[in-house]
Design a protein around this motif. Structure first.
Motif, PDB file in Angstrom:
ATOM      1  N   LEU A 197      12.641  31.275  48.081  1.00  0.00           N
ATOM      2  CA  LEU A 197      13.736  30.395  48.476  1.00  0.00           C
ATOM      3  C   LEU A 197      13.898  30.375  49.995  1.00  0.00           C
ATOM      4  O   LEU A 197      14.135  29.317  50.594  1.00  0.00           O
ATOM      5  N   ALA A 198      13.743  31.538  50.628  1.00  0.00           N
ATOM      6  CA  ALA A 198      13.835  31.620  52.087  1.00  0.00           C
ATOM      7  C   ALA A 198      12.717  30.804  52.745  1.00  0.00           C
ATOM      8  O   ALA A 198      12.946  30.096  53.733  1.00  0.00           O
ATOM      9  N   LYS A 202       9.255  43.131  44.085  1.00  0.00           N
ATOM     10  CA  LYS A 202       9.271  43.639  45.457  1.00  0.00           C
ATOM     11  C   LYS A 202       8.252  44.758  45.657  1.00  0.00           C
ATOM     12  O   LYS A 202       7.647  44.882  46.709  1.00  0.00           O
ATOM     13  N   GLU A 239      13.778  35.687  46.167  1.00  0.00           N
ATOM     14  CA  GLU A 239      14.526  35.537  47.425  1.00  0.00           C
ATOM     15  C   GLU A 239      13.612  35.089  48.557  1.00  0.00           C
ATOM     16  O   GLU A 239      13.981  34.231  49.368  1.00  0.00           O
ATOM     17  N   GLU A 240      12.408  35.642  48.620  1.00  0.00           N
ATOM     18  CA  GLU A 240      11.458  35.273  49.676  1.00  0.00           C
ATOM     19  C   GLU A 240      10.988  33.825  49.519  1.00  0.00           C
ATOM     20  O   GLU A 240      10.820  33.114  50.512  1.00  0.00           O
ATOM     21  N   SER A 246      18.115  26.207  40.982  1.00  0.00           N
ATOM     22  CA  SER A 246      17.072  27.236  40.913  1.00  0.00           C
ATOM     23  C   SER A 246      17.359  28.134  39.712  1.00  0.00           C
ATOM     24  O   SER A 246      18.509  28.480  39.463  1.00  0.00           O
ATOM     25  N   TRP A 285       5.490  36.016  46.763  1.00  0.00           N
ATOM     26  CA  TRP A 285       6.898  35.998  47.103  1.00  0.00           C
ATOM     27  C   TRP A 285       7.767  36.553  45.981  1.00  0.00           C
ATOM     28  O   TRP A 285       7.486  36.302  44.803  1.00  0.00           O
ATOM     29  N   THR A 286       8.835  37.243  46.333  1.00  0.00           N
ATOM     30  CA  THR A 286       9.911  37.489  45.385  1.00  0.00           C
ATOM     31  C   THR A 286      10.714  36.187  45.300  1.00  0.00           C
ATOM     32  O   THR A 286      10.501  35.257  46.093  1.00  0.00           O
TER      33      THR A 286
END
Length: 198
Positions: free
Chosen positions: A169-170, A141, A166-167, A182, A163-164
């Protein structure tokens, strides 16, 4: 990213990935399982490492890259009979609708300026019950670059997206994908292995 960077990097790409053995062993095992008896399209194959490793499981593998020198490198050595290497752009694929059971795009969406275009093409060529395997490098991050990222930047390899987990996957969900499996795999740059479907 310009083709010339990847054309230049083609002859040394596989050797440079040897220190990522744990990541590639994980990819080979999991993708081979998913590819069992299927018609597979691999995008951004690079020197063909994944395509050659999963060939014994798959019905057929069409492995593509937009850098011609990567495809020339992939064609060297022993190529399984059910593997075809072709130059193709992931954002403008020349294949028929619903032609493949499985699409693999490993460590590539983050270098494509408009990766949603690649996902739209993948959706088009993937069968209705098809699977997308899209492992991708993920980043912290803070945005602080580790030594490997700095080395890549020095040789001209830059990432359009950092991307992190979380980002990333989003991003996939925002483009209509449902996430199945995942898993984060630790490496010089951590990898998020993702299996998903439209």
């Amino acid at each position: 990213m310009k083709k010339t960077v990847w054309d230049f990097f083609a002859p040394i790409y596989e050797a440079s990935m040897k220190s990522q053995k744990n990541i590639y062993d994980y990819l080979y095992q999991n993708i081979s399982r998913a590819a069992e008896g299927k018609a597979v399209l691999e995008l951004a194959t690079g020197p063909g490492m994944i395509a050659k490793h999963i060939a014994s499981s798959a019905k057929s593998v069409v492995a593509t890259d937009f850098a011609p020198n990567m495809i020339e490198t992939a064609k060297k050595g022993e190529v399984p009979q059910n593997v075809t290497f072709e130059v193709a752009d992931a954002t403008s694929l020349p294949y028929a609708d619903k032609a493949f059971d499985l699409v693999v795009i490993a460590n590539a969406l983050h270098i494509i300026p408009e990766p949603q275009k690649a996902l739209a093409q993948i959706k088009r060529v993937l069968k209705d019950d098809g699977l997308l395997i899209a492992p991708n490098f993920i980043f912290r991050k803070s945005g602080a670059k580790n030594l490997w990222q700095k080395i890549l930047a020095l040789v001209g390899i830059k990432f359009a997206h950092e991307w992190t987990a979380e980002e990333y996957l989003a991003f996939l969900r925002e483009n209509g994908l449902k996430i199945g499996k995942s898993q984060i795999i630790k490496g010089r740059i951590d990898l998020l292995y993702v299996e998903c479907a439209f």
